[in-house]
Each structure stands twice: as structure tokens, then as C-alpha cells.
Scaffold this motif. Structure first.
Motif, PDB file in Angstrom:
ATOM      1  N   SER A   1       3.867   8.888   8.628  1.00  0.00           N
ATOM      2  CA  SER A   1       2.779   9.351   9.485  1.00  0.00           C
ATOM      3  C   SER A   1       1.391   9.083   8.923  1.00  0.00           C
ATOM      4  O   SER A   1       0.395   9.418   9.590  1.00  0.00           O
ATOM      5  CB  SER A   1       2.934  10.858   9.767  1.00  0.00           C
ATOM      6  N   HIS A   2       1.302   8.441   7.738  1.00  0.00           N
ATOM      7  CA  HIS A   2      -0.034   8.222   7.163  1.00  0.00           C
ATOM      8  C   HIS A   2       0.026   7.182   6.042  1.00  0.00           C
ATOM      9  O   HIS A   2       0.579   7.439   4.976  1.00  0.00           O
ATOM     10  CB  HIS A   2      -0.560   9.544   6.596  1.00  0.00           C
ATOM     11  N   ALA A   3      -0.557   6.006   6.293  1.00  0.00           N
ATOM     12  CA  ALA A   3      -0.627   4.948   5.279  1.00  0.00           C
ATOM     13  C   ALA A   3      -1.871   4.111   5.534  1.00  0.00           C
ATOM     14  O   ALA A   3      -2.319   3.983   6.674  1.00  0.00           O
ATOM     15  CB  ALA A   3       0.618   4.065   5.319  1.00  0.00           C
TER      16      ALA A   3
ATOM     17  N   GLU B   1       4.936  11.615   5.054  1.00  0.00           N
ATOM     18  CA  GLU B   1       4.000  10.500   4.908  1.00  0.00           C
ATOM     19  C   GLU B   1       4.041   9.971   3.474  1.00  0.00           C
ATOM     20  O   GLU B   1       4.661  10.574   2.588  1.00  0.00           O
ATOM     21  CB  GLU B   1       2.586  10.962   5.225  1.00  0.00           C
ATOM     22  N   THR B   2       3.337   8.866   3.279  1.00  0.00           N
ATOM     23  CA  THR B   2       3.137   8.376   1.908  1.00  0.00           C
ATOM     24  C   THR B   2       1.691   8.478   1.459  1.00  0.00           C
ATOM     25  O   THR B   2       1.425   8.617   0.272  1.00  0.00           O
ATOM     26  CB  THR B   2       3.561   6.900   1.778  1.00  0.00           C
ATOM     27  N   ASP B   3       0.729   8.384   2.383  1.00  0.00           N
ATOM     28  CA  ASP B   3      -0.686   8.210   2.041  1.00  0.00           C
ATOM     29  C   ASP B   3      -0.846   6.982   1.143  1.00  0.00           C
ATOM     30  O   ASP B   3      -1.741   6.920   0.310  1.00  0.00           O
ATOM     31  CB  ASP B   3      -1.272   9.443   1.351  1.00  0.00           C
ATOM     32  N   SER B   4       0.052   6.031   1.289  1.00  0.00           N
ATOM     33  CA  SER B   4      -0.002   4.835   0.462  1.00  0.00           C
ATOM     34  C   SER B   4      -1.309   4.087   0.706  1.00  0.00           C
ATOM     35  O   SER B   4      -1.842   4.104   1.821  1.00  0.00           O
ATOM     36  CB  SER B   4       1.202   3.934   0.762  1.00  0.00           C
ATOM     37  N   PRO B   5      -1.861   3.491  -0.360  1.00  0.00           N
ATOM     38  CA  PRO B   5      -1.243   3.223  -1.667  1.00  0.00           C
ATOM     39  C   PRO B   5      -1.375   4.342  -2.692  1.00  0.00           C
ATOM     40  O   PRO B   5      -1.072   4.155  -3.870  1.00  0.00           O
ATOM     41  CB  PRO B   5      -2.034   2.006  -2.153  1.00  0.00           C
TER      42      PRO B   5
ATOM     43  N   ARG C   1       1.467   2.100  -7.670  1.00  0.00           N
ATOM     44  CA  ARG C   1       1.054   1.860  -6.290  1.00  0.00           C
ATOM     45  C   ARG C   1       2.132   2.339  -5.327  1.00  0.00           C
ATOM     46  O   ARG C   1       3.310   2.041  -5.488  1.00  0.00           O
ATOM     47  CB  ARG C   1       0.791   0.362  -6.071  1.00  0.00           C
ATOM     48  N   ASN C   2       1.712   3.065  -4.340  1.00  0.00           N
ATOM     49  CA  ASN C   2       2.637   3.572  -3.334  1.00  0.00           C
ATOM     50  C   ASN C   2       2.733   2.570  -2.174  1.00  0.00           C
ATOM     51  O   ASN C   2       1.786   1.832  -1.904  1.00  0.00           O
ATOM     52  CB  ASN C   2       2.127   4.925  -2.820  1.00  0.00           C
ATOM     53  N   ILE C   3       3.872   2.559  -1.503  1.00  0.00           N
ATOM     54  CA  ILE C   3       4.061   1.728  -0.316  1.00  0.00           C
ATOM     55  C   ILE C   3       4.751   2.580   0.756  1.00  0.00           C
ATOM     56  O   ILE C   3       5.439   3.559   0.440  1.00  0.00           O
ATOM     57  CB  ILE C   3       4.902   0.468  -0.611  1.00  0.00           C
TER      58      ILE C   3
END
Length: 257
Positions: free
Chosen positions: A7-9, A201-205, A216-218
């Protein structure tokens, strides 16, 4: 196995400059969908562009509190025009951030309220950023956002604040921070939130989950968040994935799953 929604990247982030296309292709193939919220005028434009390019990427439009000082008087009108795009699903990422104070607090508050008013006019939900600003953000939500649905992304408030927001109809979203070893109070909230009000969600990166913290997030790492949150809540990953996907459709009316 049910595919899940991130839901959020933030695909526009420069951490993806070397392999953005690959990251986006992998995410759109593995995940049910991704919402990419803008953080200023240019990243909002890019979010709309990515949503046009990929069938299951959706966009939010807004000025992050860090960038609130950059907003020009014509930008909200531009957002209103862009919001006619069928895959622009929210106003956000908007809110308050008193941890960094990259924009003056009075500017953050004014810009946040102006975005809420735009969301009212457009009948769109809001994606809220709240860091170390719980008191002010709750006051604004209570006084300015009546009737405006939304989600507090990467929720960081108390259990008491969560109870207030849930009574007002808000959704709470959890990312990598819910997996951190010292996040005991946050996991108390994770256990409390009703299944029909939770998003992942991830809020990536940013905010890669354990055991990848600091890297680093994906978007595909939302699977790690799913597994940890399901374990904490005593639910199967299948049950949680199906519920969060339904919640996406319930909150973001333009997304039909």
C-alpha cells in the motif's frame, strides 16, 4: 497463495536509479498491486506516469511535510486536474513531521490542511505521514478532516491514539518497523487493530524489515512484513493477505480487485 498489495512504495527514489525498471517489473509481477504516493509536484507527476505505464501501480498526489515549503499556489489545482486520471487513487503522502522539521511547522500544518480540503473536493482518501507530531495531527484530523477517509501509513503512534483513529474510521498501515526487535509498543497496536482496518506496506526504499534492516527495501519485501504481522496476530498469512486486499478496495474506491 493470495498475492498481496503493497500500500505504500516510492519508485521515484534515487536509490532505484540503477535498476528502477527491473524493480518495478518484479514488483508488478509478484504483487497484486502497489500504491506509489508522490511527495512533491515532480514525484507526483512521476507516480501518475508509472501508474499509466504499469497495470497494477496506482498513484497518490501530494506534498510530503519535508517538502511542504516547496508548494506553489498553483500546485493544488494541478493535482485536481491530474486526479481525473483513473489510477490516481489518493491525496498523499501528506501530514506532519516534527522529527526533521525540513519545512517550518506552521507551513507543514497549512499545507496539510490545504491537501485535506482538496481531498474533500475530489472525494479521495488521504495517505497520512505522522512522525513526532501526534498531538497536532490529531487536532487537525478531528477539526479539518471530518468525512475524509484515509490511512496512517507506517503507523507510529500509541495504542490510545490508534483507538481514537479507528473510531473515526481510519485505517492503519504497518511496514518494516513492525518487525524491528525493539518495536514492542508498535506490535501491541498490530495485535489490536481489527482485521478490517489493517493495511501492509514497505515504504520502500526505506524501512527494510528484519533481517534486512539497514539495507535498501523493495516492494516484494511486503511478503516479509505479511509473515511477521500474521505471526504476531495469530493469523494465517492467507487470512491476513485476503483481508488487507479487501481493505485496499474498501478504502481506495478507484482500485477494483
Amino acid at each position: 497463495m493470495t498475492r498481496i498489495f503493497d500500500s505504500h512504495a516510492h519508485f521515484d527514489n534515487d536509490w532505484y536509479d540503477e535498476d528502477r525498471e527491473l524493480i518495478m517489473q518484479d514488483a508488478t509481477q509478484e504483487l497484486l498491486g502497489i500504491i506509489n504516493p508522490g511527495t512533491d509536484l515532480e514525484t507526483s507527476r512521476l507516480a501518475k506516469e508509472y501508474a499509466t505505464q504499469y497495470h497494477n501501480i496506482y498513484a497518490g498526489l501530494g506534498f510530503h511535510p519535508h517538502d511542504a515549503k516547496k508548494m506553489q499556489s498553483t500546485d493544488l489545482q494541478t493535482f485536481a486536474e491530474w486526479a481525473e486520471h483513473p489510477k490516481v487513487v489518493a491525496i498523499g503522502e501528506i501530514g506532519l513531521d516534527y522529527y526533521y522539521d525540513h519545512s517550518p511547522r506552521e507551513v507543514q500544518r497549512r499545507v496539510f490542511i490545504e491537501h485535506i480540503d482538496l481531498a474533500k473536493q475530489l472525494h479521495l482518501p488521504i495517505i497520512v505521514h505522522d512522525r513526532d507530531a501526534h498531538g497536532d495531527i490529531m487536532e487537525i484530523i478531528k477539526t479539518e478532516a471530518k468525512g475524509v477517509p484515509g490511512v496512517f501509513h507506517c503507523y507510529s503512534g500509541s495504542l490510545e491514539m490508534a483507538k481514537e483513529l479507528l473510531k473515526m474510521g481510519y485505517y492503519l498501515s504497518f511496514g518494516g518497523s513492525a518487525t524491528f526487535k525493539n518495536a514492542h509498543k508498535l506490535r501491541e497496536v498490530v495485535r489490536f487493530v481489527p482485521l478490517e482496518r489493517i493495511l501492509l506496506e514497505t515504504d520502500s526504499p526505506y524501512l527494510a524489515p528484519e533481517p534486512y534492516r539497514g539495507k535498501r527495501n523493495i516492494p516484494n519485501m511486503v511478503q516479509v512484513v505479511l509473515a511477521r504481522v500474521a505471526q504476531e496476530r495469530g493469523e494465517s498469512t492467507e487470512t491476513l493477505a485476503q483481508a488487507t486486499n479487501k481493505n485496499i478496495s474498501d478504502l481506495f474506491a478507484k482500485i477494483k480487485l
